[in-house]
Design a protein around this motif. Structure first.
Motif, PDB file in Angstrom:
ATOM      1  N   ASN A 111       2.230   1.723  -3.718  1.00 49.52           N
ATOM      2  CA  ASN A 111       1.232   1.884  -4.144  1.00 49.52           C
ATOM      3  C   ASN A 111       0.645   4.042  -3.909  1.00 49.52           C
ATOM      4  O   ASN A 111       0.311   4.322  -5.272  1.00 49.52           O
ATOM      5  N   ARG A 112       1.736   4.468  -2.715  1.00 49.14           N
ATOM      6  CA  ARG A 112       1.565   5.885  -2.829  1.00 49.14           C
ATOM      7  C   ARG A 112       2.077   6.881  -3.853  1.00 49.14           C
ATOM      8  O   ARG A 112       2.130   8.105  -3.619  1.00 49.14           O
ATOM      9  N   LEU A 113       3.478   6.075  -3.864  1.00 50.82           N
ATOM     10  CA  LEU A 113       4.619   7.039  -4.886  1.00 50.82           C
ATOM     11  C   LEU A 113       3.949   6.906  -6.767  1.00 50.82           C
ATOM     12  O   LEU A 113       2.740   6.167  -6.663  1.00 50.82           O
ATOM     13  N   PRO A 114       3.995   7.989  -7.175  1.00 47.39           N
ATOM     14  CA  PRO A 114       3.854   8.471  -8.313  1.00 47.39           C
ATOM     15  C   PRO A 114       4.501   7.271  -8.989  1.00 47.39           C
ATOM     16  O   PRO A 114       5.669   7.391  -8.390  1.00 47.39           O
TER      17      PRO A 114
ATOM     18  N   ASP B  10       7.118   2.230   7.911  1.00 47.05           N
ATOM     19  CA  ASP B  10       7.138   2.970   8.444  1.00 47.05           C
ATOM     20  C   ASP B  10       8.592   3.554   8.612  1.00 47.05           C
ATOM     21  O   ASP B  10       7.943   5.200   9.024  1.00 47.05           O
TER      22      ASP B  10
ATOM     23  N   TYR C 196       3.670   1.645  -9.532  1.00 41.31           N
ATOM     24  CA  TYR C 196       2.649  -0.002  -9.085  1.00 41.31           C
ATOM     25  C   TYR C 196       3.288  -0.737  -8.262  1.00 41.31           C
ATOM     26  O   TYR C 196       4.453  -0.829  -8.343  1.00 41.31           O
TER      27      TYR C 196
ATOM     28  N   GLN D  18       0.814  -1.181  -0.260  1.00 42.32           N
ATOM     29  CA  GLN D  18       0.142  -0.014   0.121  1.00 42.32           C
ATOM     30  C   GLN D  18       0.994   1.085  -0.427  1.00 42.32           C
ATOM     31  O   GLN D  18       0.504   2.128  -1.155  1.00 42.32           O
ATOM     32  N   SER D  19       2.014   1.240   1.037  1.00 45.53           N
ATOM     33  CA  SER D  19       2.640   2.634   0.712  1.00 45.53           C
ATOM     34  C   SER D  19       3.347   2.872  -0.665  1.00 45.53           C
ATOM     35  O   SER D  19       3.293   3.630  -0.701  1.00 45.53           O
TER      36      SER D  19
END
Ligand SMILES: Nc1nc2c(ncn2[C@@H]2O[C@H](COP(=O)(O)OP(=O)(O)OP(=O)(O)O)[C@@H](O)[C@H]2O)c(=O)[nH]1
Ligand SMILES: [Mg+2]
Length: 290
Positions: A76-79, A274, A82, A73-74
């Motif tokens: 997948n937040r990067l530009p 984190d 994927y 998930q973390s």
């Protein structure tokens, strides 16, 4: 002992990768699901610039599923990024890759085939992935780092080529705790590390975060807080003894690392997303006693 491993073939492979990248449309970065941070090559961002990145959390069968999902998930937040998981039981399939390509907004050109490069640290499973996607054993694989020594290009389908590359580290492993995690999981050749030192670090980490695994496998008391006693218990339980029946530290270190690397100690996540690596209690890894 400080850990660094950047043999000549990696220097060469790094240069060859830099030449290849301008002709690629996508980078598949294979990470070790147990240590997604330590297995991220910091030099890759400079090399890959803004090429779309598909991060694969591989060997997910050896890591804690919840922690792997949190990493996914973390990422997948990067530009332009994927992230998917892959494991022995559930390998990344060609259909998953094609779906990821579409999701990253890449389109296959009708005139000219595109190129996808697979990169990552040594022994992380790049060639295994290439073989699986190709549906044939084309690349040599093996349970030791630096099996692949040169690039290998195969046709994935009528639109894409896939290129396997040698495992890469970087010239200086600045974060030595991360280097020890790389060593514990089998990324660095055994001849380039002090095996006892690394096993000592691993035992500290296991005592702090996974004492129940040591209890289950070696019968070590759950409240044991001494690495030395932990080593002794493993040595006596497994007959890793030297002359006069005293523990053979080297054999014990090998035994512990082999068990850990092959998953016999269960699924282990050595880093959390984190930014807090599951810390070993000591900043500087301490060597075992003579
Ligand atoms: N448990 C587990 N082992 C895997 C997985 N994928 C690959 N392996 C094993 O990891 C070892 C290394 O695999 P390779 O494909 O040779 O790794 P590589 O990244 O190409 O390694 P280099 O060419 O040395 O950089 C082999 O023993 C594989 O069987 C996985 O998902 N889970
Ligand atoms: Mg390989």
């Amino acid at each position: 002992m400080a850990i660094n491993w950047y043999p000549g073939h990696m220097h060469k492979a790094n240069k060859e990768l830099a030449k290849l990248l301008p002709n690629c449309q996508l980078v598949i970065e294979v990470l070790d699901a147990r240590i997604p941070a330590a297995s991220s090559n910091p030099k890759l961002d400079q090399l890959c610039r803004d090429l779309p990145r598909l991060k694969i959390l591989n060997k997910a069968d050896l890591a804690d599923p919840e922690v792997v999902s949190a990493w996914q998930q973390s990422f997948n937040r990067l530009p332009h990024c994927y992230c998917l998981q892959s494991s022995v039981e559930q390998r990344l399939e060609k259909s998953d890759l094609l779906a990821a390509i579409a999701r990253l907004g890449l389109e296959a050109s009708e005139e000219r085939s595109g190129q996808i490069v697979i990169v990552g640290i040594p022994n992380v499973g790049k060639s295994t992935l290439l073989n699986h996607l190709a549906g044939r054993k084309l690349a040599r694989t093996g349970n030791e780092p630096a099996v692949t020594k040169g690039q290998q290009r195969i046709r994935l389908d009528e639109h894409w080529y896939l290129v396997d590359t040698p495992g890469l580290l970087w010239p200086r492993l600045e974060d030595q705790e991360a280097a020890y995690r790389l060593a514990m999981t089998g990324t660095i050749r055994n001849t380039a590390i002090d095996l006892e030192d690394v096993a000592w670090f691993a035992a500290e980490l296991l005592l702090a975060h996974y004492p129940e695994r040591l209890a289950e496998r070696y019968g070590i008391a759950a409240d044991c807080d001494s690495v030395e006693r932990c080593f002794e218990a493993i040595a006596r339980g497994r007959g890793a003894l030297g002359r006069g029946g005293s523990p053979d530290w080297h054999k014990t270190a090998e035994l512990l690392l082999n068990d850990l690397r092959s998953g016999k100690l269960g699924t282990l996540s050595l880093e959390k997303p984190d930014g807090q690596a599951r810390p070993a209690p000591l900043l500087t890894p301490q060597p075992p006693p003579d």
